[in-house]
Scaffold this motif. Structure first.
Motif, PDB file in Angstrom:
ATOM      1  N   ARG A   7      83.178 -15.661 -13.099  1.00 17.78           N
ATOM      2  CA  ARG A   7      82.590 -14.328 -13.264  1.00 17.78           C
ATOM      3  C   ARG A   7      81.801 -14.265 -14.566  1.00 17.78           C
ATOM      4  N   THR A   8      80.738 -13.477 -14.564  1.00 19.04           N
ATOM      5  CA  THR A   8      79.945 -13.261 -15.773  1.00 19.04           C
ATOM      6  C   THR A   8      80.187 -11.829 -16.253  1.00 19.04           C
ATOM      7  N   ASP A   9      79.530 -11.453 -17.344  1.00 21.98           N
ATOM      8  CA  ASP A   9      79.658 -10.087 -17.861  1.00 21.98           C
ATOM      9  C   ASP A   9      79.041  -9.050 -16.927  1.00 21.98           C
ATOM     10  N   ILE A  10      78.194  -9.480 -16.012  1.00 19.83           N
ATOM     11  CA  ILE A  10      77.690  -8.602 -14.954  1.00 19.83           C
ATOM     12  C   ILE A  10      78.391  -9.073 -13.678  1.00 19.83           C
ATOM     13  N   PRO A  11      79.332  -8.290 -13.159  1.00 23.72           N
ATOM     14  CA  PRO A  11      80.198  -8.754 -12.069  1.00 23.72           C
ATOM     15  C   PRO A  11      79.481  -9.289 -10.833  1.00 23.72           C
ATOM     16  N   ASP A  12      78.270  -8.822 -10.539  1.00 24.42           N
ATOM     17  CA  ASP A  12      77.569  -9.284  -9.343  1.00 24.42           C
ATOM     18  C   ASP A  12      76.846 -10.620  -9.539  1.00 24.42           C
ATOM     19  N   VAL A  13      76.683 -11.059 -10.773  1.00 25.85           N
ATOM     20  CA  VAL A  13      76.064 -12.354 -11.061  1.00 25.85           C
ATOM     21  C   VAL A  13      77.197 -13.364 -11.208  1.00 25.85           C
ATOM     22  N   LEU A  14      77.139 -14.418 -10.404  1.00 27.58           N
ATOM     23  CA  LEU A  14      78.239 -15.385 -10.337  1.00 27.58           C
ATOM     24  C   LEU A  14      77.769 -16.790 -10.691  1.00 27.58           C
ATOM     25  N   ILE A  15      78.650 -17.542 -11.351  1.00 33.84           N
ATOM     26  CA  ILE A  15      78.424 -18.967 -11.569  1.00 33.84           C
ATOM     27  C   ILE A  15      79.292 -19.705 -10.554  1.00 33.84           C
ATOM     28  N   LEU A  16      78.683 -20.617  -9.820  1.00 35.79           N
ATOM     29  CA  LEU A  16      79.387 -21.388  -8.814  1.00 35.79           C
ATOM     30  C   LEU A  16      79.532 -22.821  -9.306  1.00 35.79           C
ATOM     31  N   GLU A  17      80.753 -23.329  -9.248  1.00 32.67           N
ATOM     32  CA  GLU A  17      81.015 -24.710  -9.636  1.00 32.67           C
ATOM     33  C   GLU A  17      81.519 -25.473  -8.419  1.00 32.67           C
ATOM     34  N   PRO A  18      80.728 -26.406  -7.910  1.00 33.92           N
ATOM     35  CA  PRO A  18      81.184 -27.190  -6.764  1.00 33.92           C
ATOM     36  C   PRO A  18      82.182 -28.268  -7.203  1.00 33.92           C
ATOM     37  N   LYS A  19      83.017 -28.674  -6.276  1.00 36.54           N
ATOM     38  CA  LYS A  19      83.907 -29.804  -6.555  1.00 36.54           C
ATOM     39  C   LYS A  19      83.074 -31.066  -6.394  1.00 36.54           C
ATOM     40  N   VAL A  20      83.068 -31.897  -7.432  1.00 35.08           N
ATOM     41  CA  VAL A  20      82.269 -33.113  -7.449  1.00 35.08           C
ATOM     42  C   VAL A  20      83.199 -34.308  -7.324  1.00 35.08           C
ATOM     43  N   PHE A  21      82.868 -35.184  -6.402  1.00 36.15           N
ATOM     44  CA  PHE A  21      83.627 -36.412  -6.209  1.00 36.15           C
ATOM     45  C   PHE A  21      82.811 -37.545  -6.811  1.00 36.15           C
ATOM     46  N   GLY A  22      83.379 -38.230  -7.792  1.00 39.42           N
ATOM     47  CA  GLY A  22      82.620 -39.277  -8.456  1.00 39.42           C
ATOM     48  C   GLY A  22      83.466 -40.490  -8.788  1.00 39.42           C
ATOM     49  N   ASP A  23      82.804 -41.614  -8.886  1.00 35.97           N
ATOM     50  CA  ASP A  23      83.421 -42.856  -9.341  1.00 35.97           C
ATOM     51  C   ASP A  23      82.333 -43.714  -9.965  1.00 35.97           C
ATOM     52  N   ASP A  24      82.606 -45.001 -10.161  1.00 34.45           N
ATOM     53  CA  ASP A  24      81.628 -45.847 -10.845  1.00 34.45           C
ATOM     54  C   ASP A  24      80.350 -46.071 -10.029  1.00 34.45           C
ATOM     55  N   ARG A  25      80.338 -45.664  -8.763  1.00 32.10           N
ATOM     56  CA  ARG A  25      79.140 -45.784  -7.925  1.00 32.10           C
ATOM     57  C   ARG A  25      78.203 -44.599  -8.084  1.00 32.10           C
ATOM     58  N   GLY A  26      78.739 -43.447  -8.528  1.00 33.07           N
ATOM     59  CA  GLY A  26      77.941 -42.230  -8.631  1.00 33.07           C
ATOM     60  C   GLY A  26      78.777 -41.019  -8.260  1.00 33.07           C
ATOM     61  N   PHE A  27      78.186 -40.048  -7.565  1.00 33.73           N
ATOM     62  CA  PHE A  27      78.915 -38.828  -7.220  1.00 33.73           C
ATOM     63  C   PHE A  27      78.434 -38.298  -5.877  1.00 33.73           C
ATOM     64  N   PHE A  28      79.226 -37.345  -5.350  1.00 40.29           N
ATOM     65  CA  PHE A  28      78.883 -36.615  -4.134  1.00 40.29           C
ATOM     66  C   PHE A  28      79.442 -35.215  -4.275  1.00 40.29           C
ATOM     67  N   PHE A  29      78.665 -34.216  -3.820  1.00 36.12           N
ATOM     68  CA  PHE A  29      79.178 -32.859  -3.685  1.00 36.12           C
ATOM     69  C   PHE A  29      78.336 -32.122  -2.667  1.00 36.12           C
ATOM     70  N   GLU A  30      78.947 -31.105  -2.053  1.00 37.18           N
ATOM     71  CA  GLU A  30      78.184 -30.236  -1.161  1.00 37.18           C
ATOM     72  C   GLU A  30      77.455 -29.230  -2.030  1.00 37.18           C
ATOM     73  N   SER A  31      76.131 -29.280  -2.014  1.00 37.06           N
ATOM     74  CA  SER A  31      75.367 -28.349  -2.842  1.00 37.06           C
ATOM     75  C   SER A  31      75.314 -26.966  -2.213  1.00 37.06           C
ATOM     76  N   PHE A  32      75.484 -26.882  -0.887  1.00 38.54           N
ATOM     77  CA  PHE A  32      75.565 -25.577  -0.245  1.00 38.54           C
ATOM     78  C   PHE A  32      76.282 -25.710   1.088  1.00 38.54           C
ATOM     79  N   ASN A  33      77.230 -24.797   1.297  1.00 39.02           N
ATOM     80  CA  ASN A  33      77.970 -24.688   2.543  1.00 39.02           C
ATOM     81  C   ASN A  33      78.175 -23.195   2.765  1.00 39.02           C
ATOM     82  N   ILE A  34      77.545 -22.630   3.788  1.00 45.56           N
ATOM     83  CA  ILE A  34      77.562 -21.172   3.977  1.00 45.56           C
ATOM     84  C   ILE A  34      78.980 -20.642   4.125  1.00 45.56           C
ATOM     85  N   LYS A  35      79.842 -21.362   4.830  1.00 45.41           N
ATOM     86  CA  LYS A  35      81.223 -20.905   5.021  1.00 45.41           C
ATOM     87  C   LYS A  35      81.954 -20.826   3.680  1.00 45.41           C
TER      88      LYS A  35
END
Length: 184
Positions: A7-35
């Motif tokens: 949450r930010t100081d303006i309740p309707d503005v949100l910061i979204l943090e995706p779960k990132v899966f990473g290892d020595d090869r790099g990373f993967f995350f879903e950048s957008f999933n409507i559900k």
């Protein structure tokens, strides 16, 4: 759930943090999933357009908004970093005229939800940045407006010394007071 909401100081503005899966090869995350977006935020938005921009260090784009076709924006950075700002233009809102800012970067992979009825802008804080955003309405050139990035009433604390690099349009933007007198 693989999406955390901050949450930010303006309740309707949100910061979204995706779960990132990473290892020595790099990373993967879903950048957008409507559900996941709907479950995590409680919002049901339809995105109709994706935009991609690239800008150099100290470029400031904004503060932009549309009057008859306000756009909600889900924004993120895929290369570099920016300081991203949302200004509440909803006259009936208790946070009218307030702003929030967040650092978005390829490294932190955060996204910012900027609801319709907000002005939006960003400053590139790295050598360059690539910025992606989904919008809830199409761009309408005749409806686009802007507010001066350095407006004294807004008093945004941009992380820059000196003047940013602006487009001609952005360098001629009106003050917050003048802009919101015209905004319905």
């Amino acid at each position: 759930m693989s999406l955390r909401i901050l949450r930010t100081d303006i309740p309707d503005v949100l910061i979204l943090e995706p779960k990132v899966f990473g290892d020595d090869r790099g990373f993967f995350f879903e950048s957008f999933n409507i559900k996941q977006f709907e479950e995590a935020t409680g919002l049901t938005e339809t995105f109709v357009q994706d935009n991609h921009s690239r800008s150099s260090h100290n470029v400031l784009r904004g503060l932009h908004y549309q009057i008859r076709h306000p756009q909600g924006k889900l924004v993120r950075v895929v290369a570099g970093s920016v300081f991203d700002v949302a200004v509440d233009l909803r006259k009936s809102s208790p946070t009218f005229g307030k702003w929030v800012g967040a650092t978005l970067s390829a490294q932190n992979k955060r996204q910012l939800w900027v609801p319709a009825g907000f002005a939006h802008g960003f400053l590139v804080t790295s050598d360059s940045a690539e910025f992606l955003y989904k919008t809830t309405d199409y761009w309408h050139a005749e409806d686009e407006r802007s507010i001066a990035w350095d407006d004294a009433d807004l008093n945004i604390t941009w992380p820059i010394s000196g003047r940013p690099i602006l487009s001609t349009k952005d360098s001629q933007s009106p003050t917050f007071r003048k802009a919101t007198d015209l905004y319905s």
